[in-house]
Design a protein around this motif. Sequence first.
Motif, PDB file in Angstrom:
ATOM      1  N   GLU A 155      14.698  10.875   4.953  1.00 22.82           N
ATOM      2  CA  GLU A 155      13.389  10.584   5.548  1.00 22.82           C
ATOM      3  C   GLU A 155      12.357  10.077   4.537  1.00 22.82           C
ATOM      4  O   GLU A 155      11.301   9.601   4.907  1.00 22.82           O
ATOM      5  N   ASN A 156      12.678  10.205   3.267  1.00 23.88           N
ATOM      6  CA  ASN A 156      11.698   9.867   2.228  1.00 23.88           C
ATOM      7  C   ASN A 156      12.372   9.013   1.155  1.00 23.88           C
ATOM      8  O   ASN A 156      13.580   9.104   0.960  1.00 23.88           O
ATOM      9  N   SER A 157      11.565   8.226   0.425  1.00 24.58           N
ATOM     10  CA  SER A 157      12.151   7.377  -0.618  1.00 24.58           C
ATOM     11  C   SER A 157      12.905   8.198  -1.667  1.00 24.58           C
ATOM     12  O   SER A 157      13.994   7.846  -2.077  1.00 24.58           O
ATOM     13  N   VAL A 158      12.291   9.308  -2.090  1.00 22.98           N
ATOM     14  CA  VAL A 158      12.915  10.116  -3.142  1.00 22.98           C
ATOM     15  C   VAL A 158      13.049  11.570  -2.680  1.00 22.98           C
ATOM     16  O   VAL A 158      12.072  12.168  -2.223  1.00 22.98           O
ATOM     17  N   VAL A 159      14.257  12.092  -2.789  1.00 27.90           N
ATOM     18  CA  VAL A 159      14.474  13.527  -2.550  1.00 27.90           C
ATOM     19  C   VAL A 159      15.015  14.128  -3.843  1.00 27.90           C
ATOM     20  O   VAL A 159      16.039  13.676  -4.373  1.00 27.90           O
ATOM     21  N   ASN A 160      14.284  15.093  -4.373  1.00 25.57           N
ATOM     22  CA  ASN A 160      14.716  15.765  -5.610  1.00 25.57           C
ATOM     23  C   ASN A 160      15.693  16.888  -5.284  1.00 25.57           C
ATOM     24  O   ASN A 160      15.570  17.547  -4.252  1.00 25.57           O
ATOM     25  N   TYR A 161      16.621  17.092  -6.187  1.00 29.90           N
ATOM     26  CA  TYR A 161      17.598  18.193  -6.054  1.00 29.90           C
ATOM     27  C   TYR A 161      17.425  19.106  -7.255  1.00 29.90           C
ATOM     28  O   TYR A 161      18.080  18.934  -8.285  1.00 29.90           O
ATOM     29  N   PRO A 162      16.507  20.064  -7.146  1.00 31.77           N
ATOM     30  CA  PRO A 162      16.149  20.863  -8.330  1.00 31.77           C
ATOM     31  C   PRO A 162      17.145  21.962  -8.693  1.00 31.77           C
ATOM     32  O   PRO A 162      16.942  22.641  -9.691  1.00 31.77           O
ATOM     33  N   GLY A 163      18.214  22.118  -7.932  1.00 30.60           N
ATOM     34  CA  GLY A 163      19.140  23.218  -8.200  1.00 30.60           C
ATOM     35  C   GLY A 163      20.257  22.844  -9.160  1.00 30.60           C
ATOM     36  O   GLY A 163      20.549  21.654  -9.364  1.00 30.60           O
ATOM     37  N   ASP A 191       0.831  -1.218   0.000  1.00 32.34           N
ATOM     38  CA  ASP A 191       0.000   0.000   0.000  1.00 32.34           C
ATOM     39  C   ASP A 191       0.867   1.271   0.000  1.00 32.34           C
ATOM     40  O   ASP A 191       0.426   2.322   0.442  1.00 32.34           O
ATOM     41  N   TYR A 192       2.085   1.149  -0.506  1.00 31.22           N
ATOM     42  CA  TYR A 192       2.976   2.309  -0.597  1.00 31.22           C
ATOM     43  C   TYR A 192       2.310   3.410  -1.433  1.00 31.22           C
ATOM     44  O   TYR A 192       1.781   3.144  -2.516  1.00 31.22           O
ATOM     45  N   LYS A 193       2.330   4.620  -0.893  1.00 26.79           N
ATOM     46  CA  LYS A 193       1.817   5.763  -1.678  1.00 26.79           C
ATOM     47  C   LYS A 193       2.948   6.769  -1.794  1.00 26.79           C
ATOM     48  O   LYS A 193       3.507   7.206  -0.786  1.00 26.79           O
ATOM     49  N   HIS A 194       3.263   7.128  -3.007  1.00 31.12           N
ATOM     50  CA  HIS A 194       4.494   7.875  -3.269  1.00 31.12           C
ATOM     51  C   HIS A 194       4.399   9.357  -2.894  1.00 31.12           C
ATOM     52  O   HIS A 194       3.417  10.026  -3.216  1.00 31.12           O
ATOM     53  N   LYS A 195       5.439   9.790  -2.184  1.00 34.90           N
ATOM     54  CA  LYS A 195       5.611  11.224  -1.897  1.00 34.90           C
ATOM     55  C   LYS A 195       7.011  11.604  -2.320  1.00 34.90           C
ATOM     56  O   LYS A 195       7.919  10.767  -2.253  1.00 34.90           O
ATOM     57  N   LYS A 254      16.598  23.481   2.559  1.00 38.68           N
ATOM     58  CA  LYS A 254      15.284  23.246   3.178  1.00 38.68           C
ATOM     59  C   LYS A 254      14.517  22.229   2.346  1.00 38.68           C
ATOM     60  O   LYS A 254      14.684  22.166   1.126  1.00 38.68           O
ATOM     61  N   LEU A 255      13.653  21.468   3.021  1.00 44.46           N
ATOM     62  CA  LEU A 255      12.884  20.432   2.322  1.00 44.46           C
ATOM     63  C   LEU A 255      11.449  20.899   2.077  1.00 44.46           C
ATOM     64  O   LEU A 255      10.819  21.471   2.980  1.00 44.46           O
ATOM     65  N   TYR A 256      10.964  20.641   0.874  1.00 48.06           N
ATOM     66  CA  TYR A 256       9.615  21.061   0.492  1.00 48.06           C
ATOM     67  C   TYR A 256       8.908  19.899  -0.206  1.00 48.06           C
ATOM     68  O   TYR A 256       9.549  19.180  -0.989  1.00 48.06           O
ATOM     69  N   PRO A 257       7.589  19.758   0.018  1.00 50.73           N
ATOM     70  CA  PRO A 257       6.890  18.733  -0.773  1.00 50.73           C
ATOM     71  C   PRO A 257       6.785  19.138  -2.247  1.00 50.73           C
ATOM     72  O   PRO A 257       6.603  20.324  -2.538  1.00 50.73           O
ATOM     73  N   VAL A 258       6.945  18.164  -3.150  1.00 51.94           N
ATOM     74  CA  VAL A 258       6.603  18.373  -4.564  1.00 51.94           C
ATOM     75  C   VAL A 258       5.681  17.238  -4.983  1.00 51.94           C
ATOM     76  O   VAL A 258       5.804  16.147  -4.452  1.00 51.94           O
ATOM     77  N   PRO A 259       4.754  17.446  -5.903  1.00 52.17           N
ATOM     78  CA  PRO A 259       4.473  18.677  -6.625  1.00 52.17           C
ATOM     79  C   PRO A 259       4.153  19.829  -5.659  1.00 52.17           C
ATOM     80  O   PRO A 259       3.719  19.594  -4.526  1.00 52.17           O
ATOM     81  N   ILE A 260       4.328  21.032  -6.184  1.00 54.59           N
ATOM     82  CA  ILE A 260       4.093  22.231  -5.383  1.00 54.59           C
ATOM     83  C   ILE A 260       2.658  22.217  -4.858  1.00 54.59           C
ATOM     84  O   ILE A 260       1.708  22.057  -5.624  1.00 54.59           O
ATOM     85  N   ASN A 261       2.529  22.349  -3.527  1.00 51.65           N
ATOM     86  CA  ASN A 261       1.192  22.419  -2.930  1.00 51.65           C
ATOM     87  C   ASN A 261       1.147  23.583  -1.945  1.00 51.65           C
ATOM     88  O   ASN A 261       2.073  24.400  -1.885  1.00 51.65           O
ATOM     89  N   GLU A 283      -3.241  20.643   0.911  1.00 57.59           N
ATOM     90  CA  GLU A 283      -2.025  20.067   1.503  1.00 57.59           C
ATOM     91  C   GLU A 283      -1.755  18.644   1.025  1.00 57.59           C
ATOM     92  O   GLU A 283      -0.916  17.943   1.596  1.00 57.59           O
ATOM     93  N   ASP A 284      -2.484  18.213   0.020  1.00 55.08           N
ATOM     94  CA  ASP A 284      -2.255  16.869  -0.533  1.00 55.08           C
ATOM     95  C   ASP A 284      -0.784  16.775  -0.975  1.00 55.08           C
ATOM     96  O   ASP A 284      -0.359  17.516  -1.858  1.00 55.08           O
ATOM     97  N   ASP A 285      -0.039  15.887  -0.337  1.00 59.36           N
ATOM     98  CA  ASP A 285       1.383  15.810  -0.700  1.00 59.36           C
ATOM     99  C   ASP A 285       1.744  14.469  -1.345  1.00 59.36           C
ATOM    100  O   ASP A 285       2.908  14.071  -1.351  1.00 59.36           O
ATOM    101  N   TYR A 286       0.738  13.795  -1.883  1.00 59.61           N
ATOM    102  CA  TYR A 286       1.059  12.584  -2.652  1.00 59.61           C
ATOM    103  C   TYR A 286       1.502  12.980  -4.056  1.00 59.61           C
ATOM    104  O   TYR A 286       0.984  13.939  -4.624  1.00 59.61           O
ATOM    105  N   TYR A 287       2.455  12.214  -4.596  1.00 61.33           N
ATOM    106  CA  TYR A 287       2.987  12.586  -5.917  1.00 61.33           C
ATOM    107  C   TYR A 287       1.950  12.361  -7.016  1.00 61.33           C
ATOM    108  O   TYR A 287       1.845  13.133  -7.952  1.00 61.33           O
ATOM    109  N   PHE A 288       1.208  11.253  -6.889  1.00 63.39           N
ATOM    110  CA  PHE A 288       0.229  10.928  -7.926  1.00 63.39           C
ATOM    111  C   PHE A 288      -1.181  11.212  -7.396  1.00 63.39           C
ATOM    112  O   PHE A 288      -1.448  11.003  -6.221  1.00 63.39           O
ATOM    113  N   SER A 289      -2.070  11.639  -8.301  1.00 55.29           N
ATOM    114  CA  SER A 289      -3.411  12.031  -7.863  1.00 55.29           C
ATOM    115  C   SER A 289      -4.368  10.851  -7.911  1.00 55.29           C
ATOM    116  O   SER A 289      -4.511  10.217  -8.958  1.00 55.29           O
ATOM    117  N   ASN A 290      -5.032  10.596  -6.800  1.00 55.22           N
ATOM    118  CA  ASN A 290      -6.156   9.633  -6.742  1.00 55.22           C
ATOM    119  C   ASN A 290      -5.968   8.361  -7.538  1.00 55.22           C
ATOM    120  O   ASN A 290      -6.842   7.962  -8.290  1.00 55.22           O
TER     121      ASN A 290
END
Length: 365
Positions: free
Chosen positions: A264-272, A79-83, A91-98, A178-185
């Motif tokens: 702390e999370n499976s995937v951390v993006n480095y957008p810089g 039941d893994y749900k991707h974030k 600093k850490l931020y949720p993506v997609p931008i919410n 505040e939905d911070d799941y990567y994929f929608s529904n």
Amino acid sequence: MKCDVLIVGAGFSGCVAAQRLAEKGLNVLIVEKRNHIGGQCSDKLDENGVMVQTYGPHIFHTKFEDVSEYLNRFTKFNDYKHKVIAKHKDKLYPVPINLTTFNKFYNLNLDGEGMKEFFEDKREKIDIIKNSRDVILSRIGTELYDAFIKYYTKKQWDCYPEDLDKEVLERIPVRFDEDDYYFSNELQGIPINGFSEMFKKIIASPNIQIKLNTDYKDVINKIDYSKLICTAPIDEFFDFKFGKLKYRALKFILETKDKELFQENSVVNYPGPDVPYTRITEFKHFLNQKTDKTTIMKEIPTWEGVPAYPIPQKETKELFKKYQELAENTKDTYFLGRLGRYKYINMDVACKEALELADEILETI
Ligand code: FAD
Ligand code: UDP
């Protein structure tokens, strides 16, 4: 060698097409150049006991219930749900931008309505969305774009969003809650024993033979087949007759860390632009594995190596069209998958299109 259908490639597309054809009684031969099945989605346990996805992180997600039902015949999904979290200036931020990303970035405490009003001022009023830059600027303006999108995209594609078709950044929503799941529904999860085990089950039929470590070009003349499905690059199939199609590839850097958890999370993006990699994946999160050490993977996009991403640009699509026309006039030969159809598709679409093509072929036999 003799078979009803010859399939080039044992990735998601090739395995699923083989299963459906074999289930209906056809003899299928799969020829795969690599020494394993599963293509880009393959995984295996490493020396730390961590299930590592060899070609980058893969999370199954779909809104197609029929695809989900089909795959559930071969594996259970957890039941893994991707974030995803992005690291911007330490600093850490949720993506997609919410809403959370927004409030943290601007140091505000607004609600969804406030966020919408805020961007009414900031966003660019663009009448016709022509490219991936327009997609984002018309929603949120330049500041969040510069922080999270512009350079990530440059690293990923070796060009800025203005040079990519709009479909690339349309994949990523902007959320006013505040939905911070990567994929929608969507139905989502990871096969509990990994993707490779799932593929093993998918192609377990006695009607399916597989030849690994074999480039189809070396054997195709020795095989007696009625139909051919090619999931390898379409331009290579036609000996680059109209020129080469571009594919973006990835270099993977695997590291073992002598600690239980790295991030702390499976995937951390480095957008810089300060680091060459786009993201770091810590695989043990996917299956919630408990191990003393942990394995991480950095992804550095490159033009060398195994083709991974078709390039969503006008010029490449035009070149592909020429190959597509040739393909349509090539008797009993079908193209499928990310490389065969030169299309940026997820696993669920690969699965759906493979089932559809198999059904289409079955109708002709
Ligand atoms: P492939 O997996 O590429 O299979 C093609 C096969 O053909 C390969 O095994 C290849 O070795 C073989 N082949 C090529 N040339 C020859 C030859 N000459 N002779 C014989 N065999 C040959 N999708 C999701 O749904 N969720 C995700 O989280 C996700 N993450 C992704 C992350 C990355 C880094 C990438 C690149 C893709 C991701 N995808 C994801 C998409 C997913 O990988 C694809 O949808 C899927 O792999 C498509 O399968 P395919 O069989 O079409 O292609
Ligand atoms: N993207 C970005 N910043 C991010 C995540 C994604 O700019 O933090 C852009 C990037 O151009 C990427 C595209 O959005 O190629 C689509 O992202 P997605 O996660 O769907 O890509 P995938 O890794 O599945 O190909």
